[in-house]
Design an enzyme around this catalytic site. Structure first.
Site, short mmCIF file in Angstrom:
data_model
loop_
_atom_site.label_atom_id
_atom_site.label_comp_id
_atom_site.label_asym_id
_atom_site.label_seq_id
_atom_site.Cartn_x
_atom_site.Cartn_y
_atom_site.Cartn_z
NE ARG A 20 70.30 73.28 7.93
CZ ARG A 20 70.02 74.25 7.04
NH1 ARG A 20 69.72 73.94 5.80
NH2 ARG A 20 70.04 75.51 7.40
N GLY A 21 73.58 68.64 8.17
CA GLY A 21 73.26 67.28 7.73
C GLY A 21 74.41 66.51 7.12
CE1 TYR A 168 63.86 63.67 -3.44
CE2 TYR A 168 63.02 61.43 -3.19
CZ TYR A 168 63.98 62.39 -2.92
OH TYR A 168 65.06 62.06 -2.13
#
Length: 418
Positions: A20-21, A168
């Site tokens: 996806r994406g 992150y």
């Protein structure tokens, strides 16, 4: 949009997270040239929250003109990576391009990031990129094209980008450091580059992070696919670069970027890790008072007293509360506001009927938001999007990000009244 040249016909492109994406968009762009695509992704069964599996992606790739090899791969598992690489070589005879796109994200501060989430980000982003590259390199060395492309940001050491989501940032920068090291290590043999968007890109992940309405501030995945395609056309000597999608497409002659916008003409959300004016941003972040100069100007000759702006906003918010709103939100928010009419305020959406007021809430807050009073009023009246405020450093969030996003949805319902 960049036209396809047919340059990738017969090439084998190994893409992680391609179900996806962004990963799938790059796959479809290459497929239009007649490329072979290895879809190395985790999703084998339909997930109602995240559309697309390796099999549905394979169908789209074949329909676009490419050949597809769906492989169930969790990049945390070295054996699964090895198996997929072996299958790719067996079926297509080699690997020409590797796209390290698989990624995990949690925009939480140090104390709010569980260890399992830290491990997930480090293992998917940094370790997964390293291991997939390692497995593909022996075959890439034999290719005339030989590209590794990591979907990771420029290495920007502005503390602003570490302060709010340290884990992150480290995990994404690990991917970028792979570019730095491998570009030098395999110079002349393999081109190794990073690609990063200038603005937010509309994906299922962005919907989950930003909530409803976020898409109007985003560009389509097509811009990343076109930028990646233009990199794949470059020679092996084009290596060690940290490329921004818009910049490389401008070099390709693209002038109209509205074609990539979900909502042409709408202001776009800048992406993480990019400083338009790093000095200004850093100074604002370092100063807890946010904008002391503006505060002084207002105190010298205020056009009218601002003492009631925040109180009035909370009064309107209180009038908008109901048991349904409380039931749908189930969170306590604390606001640390700097500037006139500032101080500590709360919005309790856990107790019956909800409550707002000055001071700390009676129970511990799930989310603490820090910002200037001016930005707070703008945020609740719809003139400043919370996501935009957070990403530009105007809003600092501690606590549960999911509940913070829930508040943004609530604000959208209140904006008409405010």
């Amino acid at each position: 949009m960049l036209p396809n040249t047919g340059r990738l016909a017969g090439c084998t492109v190994f893409i992680t997270g391609a179900s996806r994406g962004i990963g799938k968009a790059i796959a479809l762009k290459a497929a239009k040239d007649g490329a072979n695509i290895v879809i190395a992704a985790k999703t084998t069964h339909v997930n109602p929250k995240l559309p697309g599996t390796i099999f549905t992606a394979a169908e789209e790739i074949e329909a676009a003109g490419g050949k597809a090899l769906p492989c169930a791969v969790d990049v945390r598992d070295e054996q699964q990576i090895s198996n997929a690489v072996e299958k790719a070589v067996e079926q297509f005879g080699g690997i020409d391009i590797l796209v390290n796109n698989a990624s995990a994200i949690s925009l939480t501060n140090t104390l709010e990031t569980p260890t399992k989430r830290v491990d997930l980000m480090m293992n998917v982003n940094t370790r997964g990129t390293f291991l997939t590259s390692k497995a593909c390199i022996p075959y890439l060395k034999k290719s005339k094209i030989a590209h590794i492309l990591n979907l990771s940001p420029p290495l920007n050491l502005n503390p602003l980008w570490f302060k709010q989501h340290c884990a992150y940032t480290i995990a994404k920068y690990g991917m970028s450091m792979c570019v730095l090291g491998m570009a030098e290590e395999f110079k002349g043999e393999i081109a190794v580059n990073a690609l990063w968007p200038k603005t937010a890109i509309h994906t299922a992940a962005m919907d989950m992070l930003g909530g409803s309405g976020i898409e109007s501030q985003c560009r389509k995945v097509d811009i990343i696919a076109d930028a990646a395609y233009s990199i794949f056309k470059k020679p092996k000597t084009f290596t060690g670069n940290f490329i921004i999608d818009e910049n490389i497409l401008r070099e390709e002659g693209v002038k109209n970027f509205d074609i990539y916008a979900i909502k042409p003409g709408h202001p776009l959300l800048p992406d993480f890790f990019l400083d338009e004016h790093p000095d200004t941003i850093t100074k604002k972040m370092e100063s807890h008072d946010a904008v002391p100069e503006l505060k002084e100007e207002k105190s010298q000759s205020p056009p009218k007293p601002r003492s009631g702006a925040v109180a009035e906003t909370f009064r309107i918010v209180k009038d908008s509360l109901s048991d349904d709103v409380v039931k749908a939100t189930q969170a306590i928010y604390q606001f640390e506001l700097s500037g006139e009419d500032g101080g500590t305020w709360f919005l309790d959406l856990k107790s019956k009927g909800g409550n707002v007021g000055y001071g700390e809430p009676s129970d511990q807050a799930d989310v603490v938001m820090s910002m200037s009073t001016d930005d707070f009023v703008k945020m609740f009246s719809g003139k400043l999007k919370p996501t935009m405020a957070f990403m530009s450093g105007k809003l600092k969030i501690k606590g549960n990000m999911t509940l913070a996003i829930r508040l943004e949805k609530l604000m959208n319902q209140m904006n008409a009244r405010l």
